[in-house]
Enzyme design. Structure first.
Site, PDB file in Angstrom:
ATOM      1  N   ASP A   1       0.853  -1.179   0.000  1.00 32.66           N
ATOM      2  CA  ASP A   1       0.000   0.000   0.000  1.00 32.66           C
ATOM      3  C   ASP A   1       0.904   1.248   0.000  1.00 32.66           C
ATOM      4  O   ASP A   1       2.103   1.137   0.284  1.00 32.66           O
ATOM      5  CB  ASP A   1      -0.850  -0.055   1.285  1.00 32.66           C
ATOM      6  CG  ASP A   1      -1.623   1.201   1.522  1.00 32.66           C
ATOM      7  OD1 ASP A   1      -2.475   1.517   0.677  1.00 32.66           O
ATOM      8  OD2 ASP A   1      -1.375   1.889   2.534  1.00 32.66           O
TER       9      ASP A   1
ATOM     10  N   ASP B   1      -0.408   5.151   0.819  1.00 38.37           N
ATOM     11  CA  ASP B   1      -0.757   6.136   1.857  1.00 38.37           C
ATOM     12  C   ASP B   1      -0.920   5.470   3.220  1.00 38.37           C
ATOM     13  O   ASP B   1      -1.692   4.524   3.383  1.00 38.37           O
ATOM     14  CB  ASP B   1      -2.054   6.858   1.482  1.00 38.37           C
ATOM     15  CG  ASP B   1      -1.858   7.808   0.314  1.00 38.37           C
ATOM     16  OD1 ASP B   1      -0.833   8.500   0.296  1.00 38.37           O
ATOM     17  OD2 ASP B   1      -2.715   7.827  -0.579  1.00 38.37           O
TER      18      ASP B   1
ATOM     19  N   LYS C   1      -8.305  -4.684  -3.629  1.00 43.69           N
ATOM     20  CA  LYS C   1      -6.881  -4.915  -3.916  1.00 43.69           C
ATOM     21  C   LYS C   1      -6.599  -6.422  -3.892  1.00 43.69           C
ATOM     22  O   LYS C   1      -5.696  -6.893  -4.583  1.00 43.69           O
ATOM     23  CB  LYS C   1      -6.010  -4.219  -2.870  1.00 43.69           C
ATOM     24  CG  LYS C   1      -6.025  -2.705  -2.923  1.00 43.69           C
ATOM     25  CD  LYS C   1      -5.043  -2.132  -1.921  1.00 43.69           C
ATOM     26  CE  LYS C   1      -5.166  -0.625  -1.785  1.00 43.69           C
ATOM     27  NZ  LYS C   1      -4.211  -0.057  -0.808  1.00 43.69           N
TER      28      LYS C   1
ATOM     29  N   ASP D   1      -2.144  -0.580   5.686  1.00 40.33           N
ATOM     30  CA  ASP D   1      -2.493   0.160   6.913  1.00 40.33           C
ATOM     31  C   ASP D   1      -3.987   0.272   7.169  1.00 40.33           C
ATOM     32  O   ASP D   1      -4.385   0.745   8.225  1.00 40.33           O
ATOM     33  CB  ASP D   1      -1.928   1.595   6.861  1.00 40.33           C
ATOM     34  CG  ASP D   1      -2.743   2.489   5.938  1.00 40.33           C
ATOM     35  OD1 ASP D   1      -2.997   2.081   4.783  1.00 40.33           O
ATOM     36  OD2 ASP D   1      -3.152   3.576   6.374  1.00 40.33           O
TER      37      ASP D   1
ATOM     38  N   ASP E   1      -6.962  -2.557   2.530  1.00 36.43           N
ATOM     39  CA  ASP E   1      -5.876  -3.535   2.359  1.00 36.43           C
ATOM     40  C   ASP E   1      -6.244  -4.929   2.880  1.00 36.43           C
ATOM     41  O   ASP E   1      -5.455  -5.867   2.753  1.00 36.43           O
ATOM     42  CB  ASP E   1      -4.613  -3.048   3.103  1.00 36.43           C
ATOM     43  CG  ASP E   1      -4.150  -1.709   2.589  1.00 36.43           C
ATOM     44  OD1 ASP E   1      -4.024  -1.585   1.354  1.00 36.43           O
ATOM     45  OD2 ASP E   1      -3.939  -0.792   3.398  1.00 36.43           O
TER      46      ASP E   1
HETATM   47  O1  LIG Z   1      -6.281   6.633  -2.157  1.00 35.26           O
HETATM   48  C1  LIG Z   1      -6.516   6.479  -0.948  1.00 35.26           C
HETATM   49  O2  LIG Z   1      -7.574   6.861  -0.422  1.00 35.26           O
HETATM   50  C2  LIG Z   1      -5.536   5.771  -0.073  1.00 35.26           C
HETATM   51  O3  LIG Z   1      -4.474   5.260  -0.823  1.00 35.26           O
HETATM   52  P1  LIG Z   1      -3.707   3.943  -0.329  1.00 35.26           P
HETATM   53  O4  LIG Z   1      -4.514   2.784  -0.812  1.00 35.26           O
HETATM   54  O5  LIG Z   1      -2.360   4.047  -0.989  1.00 35.26           O
HETATM   55  O6  LIG Z   1      -3.607   4.008   1.163  1.00 35.26           O
HETATM   56 MG   LIG Z   2      -3.186   3.074   2.923  1.00 37.29          MG
END
Ligand SMILES: O=C(O)COP(=O)(O)O
Ligand SMILES: [Mg+2]
Length: 230
Positions: free
Chosen positions: A8, A10, A155, A178, A182
């Site tokens: 992942d 963010d 995902k 996180d 995920d």
């Molecule tokens: O786009 C988002 O809301 C979060 O992105 P991420 O899946 O990389 O945590």
């Molecule tokens: Mg994330």
């Protein structure tokens, strides 16, 4: 034995303010230099992932829009499995509901999205989910945005499809994340790990939760499992 890493972005490679961890980047580069494939899997758009992959130095294999699309390497085809028109129908219903309460929603990069719909976390995602009950669309709160995704797409589902294209199994992957978006991915992977700042649900689904948070947690997880990745 593990053969590849999927991560992942963010909240895993970045902190709460979306600042990339330089230590995490260094760790990814050392994996890539050792010939290990690192896939990024995110709620973000293809164009933002492409920029990130180029600058970090991966081969451009991505899962974007929370599994709504995926691609094997830069020159691969973008496979769109999400159904954005259905997500738009759901969005318009949600928008109408909140406008009636005087709340205006803010879309995130709609011109660059092909599979899902994303908007700012200015409203309650549980209330939004209530508005579209019965529709084949899931409301996902990533902690950074609220996404609307066609049912069955995640995902995790994209990991199954992408692994096939790569000649691998989902069980060959070490997956790291996180947040709620995920969960399927870390469940399907051979080893699923959560960084120390992860949501309670993700921590419960994980094989391992790092002591450290954000990028430092990512580095800790890679160091722990590095001997098993060949
Ligand atoms: O786009 C988002 O809301 C979060 O992105 P991420 O899946 O990389 O945590
Ligand atoms: Mg994330």
């Amino acid at each position: 034995m593990l053969k590849a890493v999927i991560t992942d972005i963010d909240g895993t490679l970045t902190d709460r303010r979306r600042r990339l961890s330089t230590e995490a980047i260094r760790t990814i580069r050392s994996l890539v230099d050792a010939g290990i494939t690192v896939v990024v899997a995110s709620g973000n758009t293809v164009c933002s992932l492409d920029m990130l992959c180029k600058m970090i130095g991966t081969d451009g294999s991505i899962i974007g829009e929370n599994g709504g699309l995926y691609r094997f390497r830069y020159d691969g085809q973008i496979h769109v499995t999400g159904r954005q028109s259905v997500c738009w129908d759901a969005y318009h219903r949600i928008e109408e509901h909140f406008i009636a309460q005087g709340e205006v929603l803010t879309l995130y990069s709609p011109e660059y999205r092909f599979a899902d719909v994303a908007f700012a976390r200015t409203v309650d995602p549980v209330e939004a989910a209530g508005v579209i009950e019965g529709m084949p669309v899931r409301v996902i709160d990533t902690g950074f945005a609220i996404h609307l995704q066609y049912e069955g797409i995640s995902k995790g589902s994209a990991l199954g499809d992408l692994a096939l294209l790569m000649g691998l199994e989902p069980s060959d992957f070490l997956a790291i994340g996180d947040s709620e978006n995920d969960t399927d991915m870390i469940r399907r992977a051979g080893v699923g790990a959560a960084v120390g700042n992860a949501t309670d649900d993700l921590r419960k689904a994980a094989d391992y939760v790092s002591k450290k948070k954000y990028g430092d947690g990512f580095v800790e997880i890679i160091e722990k499992y590095r001997p098993e990745i060949v």
